[in-house]
Design an enzyme around this catalytic site. Sequence first.
Site, mmCIF file in Angstrom:
data_model
loop_
_atom_site.group_PDB
_atom_site.id
_atom_site.type_symbol
_atom_site.label_atom_id
_atom_site.label_comp_id
_atom_site.label_asym_id
_atom_site.label_seq_id
_atom_site.Cartn_x
_atom_site.Cartn_y
_atom_site.Cartn_z
ATOM 1 N N SER A 52 -50.029 22.666 -11.125
ATOM 2 C CA SER A 52 -49.969 23.895 -11.928
ATOM 3 C C SER A 52 -48.534 24.393 -12.044
ATOM 4 O O SER A 52 -47.766 24.345 -11.088
ATOM 5 C CB SER A 52 -50.854 24.958 -11.261
ATOM 6 N N THR A 53 -48.174 24.826 -13.231
ATOM 7 C CA THR A 53 -46.888 25.499 -13.392
ATOM 8 C C THR A 53 -47.168 26.890 -13.911
ATOM 9 O O THR A 53 -47.585 27.051 -15.043
ATOM 10 C CB THR A 53 -45.968 24.804 -14.418
ATOM 11 N N GLU B 16 -44.685 32.242 -11.810
ATOM 12 C CA GLU B 16 -44.000 32.535 -10.564
ATOM 13 C C GLU B 16 -43.962 31.383 -9.580
ATOM 14 O O GLU B 16 -43.222 31.431 -8.605
ATOM 15 C CB GLU B 16 -44.659 33.750 -9.897
ATOM 16 N N SER B 17 -44.759 30.370 -9.836
ATOM 17 C CA SER B 17 -44.775 29.260 -8.883
ATOM 18 C C SER B 17 -45.144 27.951 -9.558
ATOM 19 O O SER B 17 -45.713 27.931 -10.646
ATOM 20 C CB SER B 17 -45.773 29.556 -7.771
ATOM 21 N N VAL C 95 -47.123 24.385 -8.369
ATOM 22 C CA VAL C 95 -47.921 23.842 -7.273
ATOM 23 C C VAL C 95 -48.046 22.330 -7.426
ATOM 24 O O VAL C 95 -48.347 21.824 -8.499
ATOM 25 C CB VAL C 95 -49.325 24.499 -7.230
ATOM 26 N N LYS D 74 -46.846 24.913 -2.688
ATOM 27 C CA LYS D 74 -46.556 25.984 -3.644
ATOM 28 C C LYS D 74 -45.065 26.301 -3.569
ATOM 29 O O LYS D 74 -44.571 26.748 -2.538
ATOM 30 C CB LYS D 74 -47.395 27.219 -3.320
ATOM 31 N N ASP E 202 -54.929 40.562 -6.672
ATOM 32 C CA ASP E 202 -54.913 39.762 -7.897
ATOM 33 C C ASP E 202 -56.199 38.944 -7.934
ATOM 34 O O ASP E 202 -56.201 37.776 -8.293
ATOM 35 C CB ASP E 202 -53.672 38.862 -7.938
HETATM 36 P P1 ADP Z 1 -49.844 31.404 -9.292
HETATM 37 O O1 ADP Z 1 -49.128 32.577 -8.737
HETATM 38 O O2 ADP Z 1 -48.995 30.503 -10.097
HETATM 39 O O3 ADP Z 1 -51.121 31.798 -9.989
HETATM 40 P P2 ADP Z 1 -51.620 30.084 -7.403
HETATM 41 O O4 ADP Z 1 -51.516 30.164 -5.927
HETATM 42 O O5 ADP Z 1 -52.756 30.793 -8.061
HETATM 43 O O6 ADP Z 1 -50.228 30.523 -8.003
HETATM 44 O O7 ADP Z 1 -51.681 28.549 -7.773
HETATM 45 C C1 ADP Z 1 -51.758 28.123 -9.105
HETATM 46 C C2 ADP Z 1 -52.844 27.092 -9.280
HETATM 47 O O8 ADP Z 1 -52.603 25.980 -8.439
HETATM 48 C C3 ADP Z 1 -54.211 27.594 -8.880
HETATM 49 O O9 ADP Z 1 -54.861 28.219 -9.957
HETATM 50 C C4 ADP Z 1 -54.935 26.345 -8.461
HETATM 51 O O10 ADP Z 1 -55.465 25.688 -9.591
HETATM 52 C C5 ADP Z 1 -53.805 25.508 -7.882
HETATM 53 N N1 ADP Z 1 -53.760 25.644 -6.429
HETATM 54 C C6 ADP Z 1 -53.015 26.513 -5.706
HETATM 55 N N2 ADP Z 1 -53.203 26.356 -4.393
HETATM 56 C C7 ADP Z 1 -54.091 25.354 -4.259
HETATM 57 C C8 ADP Z 1 -54.702 24.699 -3.138
HETATM 58 N N3 ADP Z 1 -54.422 25.054 -1.887
HETATM 59 N N4 ADP Z 1 -55.559 23.693 -3.389
HETATM 60 C C9 ADP Z 1 -55.850 23.329 -4.644
HETATM 61 N N5 ADP Z 1 -55.317 23.885 -5.733
HETATM 62 C C10 ADP Z 1 -54.445 24.894 -5.556
HETATM 63 MN MN MN Z 2 -52.997 32.331 -9.423
#
Ligand code: ADP
Ligand code: MN
Length: 516
Positions: free
Chosen positions: A260-261, A264-265, A267, A289, A405
């Site tokens: 995921s992009t 703010e982060s 992953v 992350k 959130d």
């Molecule tokens: P953001 O602030 O970008 O929303 P998130 O922590 O929600 O950050 O992470 C973004 C996406 O990455 C999540 O919607 C999920 O799909 C994936 N993701 C994040 N952490 C995990 C995890 N521990 N295991 C699997 N997918 C994850």
């Molecule tokens: Mn999120």
Amino acid sequence: MDSVGVAAAAPDAGPGPAWQSKCPWGAPSTTSMSCSLADVMSEQLAKELQLEEENAAFPEVVAAAEGPFITGENIDTSSDLMLAQMLQMEFDREYDAQLRREEKKINGDSKVSISFENYRKVHPYDSDSSEDEVDWQDTRHDPYRADKPTTTPRRGFIGKGKDITTKHDEVVCGRKNTARMENFAPEFQVGDGIGMDLKLSNQVFNALKQHAYSEERRSARLHEKKEHSTAEKAVDPKTRLLLYKMVNSGMLETITGCISTGKESVVFHAYGGNSATEDKVISPECAIKVFKTTLNEFKNRDKYIKDDYRFKDRFSKLNPRKIIRMWAEKEMHNLTRMQNAGIPCPQVVILKKHVLVMSFIGQDQVPAPKLKDVTLSGEDMKKAYYQILNMMQQLYRECNLVHADLSEYNMLWHDGKVWLIDVSQSVEPTHPHGLEFLFRDCRNVSQFFQKGGVTEALNERELFNAVSGLNITADNEVDFQAEIEALEKMNEDHVQNHGKKLSTFSSDGDPPIYDE
Ligand code: ADP
Ligand code: MN
């Protein structure tokens, strides 16, 4: 050196590519990305220079050049240094494996054993390494400032008579200029100039600087357009190196790609390794992350952290980069609290600067779907609802947290249950806006499940009371909101008068625990 000057100062002197002549504003002053110092400098000259000054070379400059100075954006082709480092890592790991085998063979069952530990090439992740402590945005410094053998004193010159050296000394200046090339964007390839004792004239340096800056701007524009799809492309070189170090130390096996992009982060998914020194068991699959180090996105998050007393004292003293690391730290602490309360959430593996490694929710590189993307049966939907209701209560009472959130975007469906993620912004209920955040969370949850056909779902006001144990009686949104704000204000006044917050909001008896 003059020939270099001409070549670098007038890069468009030669016939440029076709698009250049077509440009209605004339040929731009920059050429393509491949234009490097190595290109404009004859190899012959480089060799001569190197021979001539081999002994007088500056070791500290060489050391700096082989550090995190990575050229190129794509490790497959343009980053020789990264490739070399990775090959070296591979080699070192094999070497260590062999060493371990030898060690085992020699020691056998003997009570007295010898250790080859000191001969190992790959060392476990060194969290205290000084390089780690250098914030990457802060490394744009003049490498000559740290070490002062040739710097000139304030009065502008050193030495006497004809040995006098001023700050305009050609040799010193030239070396400084060469060293300063390090400050150009990492994508800008400067060849081997930094590694040898090359002395760039001011004219050449300025021309190169101009070129480097416009390249930086140009490539920044290009990058904005590019889809960030791989680990290499989505993060800056320093973060990349941090990630490679995690792989190198054996903590991670491989980083497979980006999940995921966000704003703010970013992953990533990774397979966990088995680092010998980490006393933790590393999850077989990890999510990494990476909190973005571009500051803009975080400005509007100030309100979450600035008023969080846990971080308050530190907030004022920190620079923006450190604040970003604090988001990662906050997420780690919050996840740990949740873990302790038994709420399904990722388990923290390690935190490194702005990079948080946690267990992966999902399987075989496929992340669990968000609640918003999954179609649940009526029964599962109801089950999910009651589970979330319970989790919100646990979060509030046992973890003393409000998610802040919470929505179908930050809940994953995995193994027949809901997992909470994304808790970097979570705050304690007595945060000046804590109850407002909770109310917003409740609204999201209520609406999602009411739309999803769960007839038992409480409305947002009922849910708020059920989670917080407060008994706000207002029967409409506006009054309810007003009462929440009044409570928050009361708490703030209490802080003003007593210097500390209420440990919790008073409630009329124990709140009901909702269950199926
Ligand atoms: P953001 O602030 O970008 O929303 P998130 O922590 O929600 O950050 O992470 C973004 C996406 O990455 C999540 O919607 C999920 O799909 C994936 N993701 C994040 N952490 C995990 C995890 N521990 N295991 C699997 N997918 C994850
Ligand atoms: Mn999120």
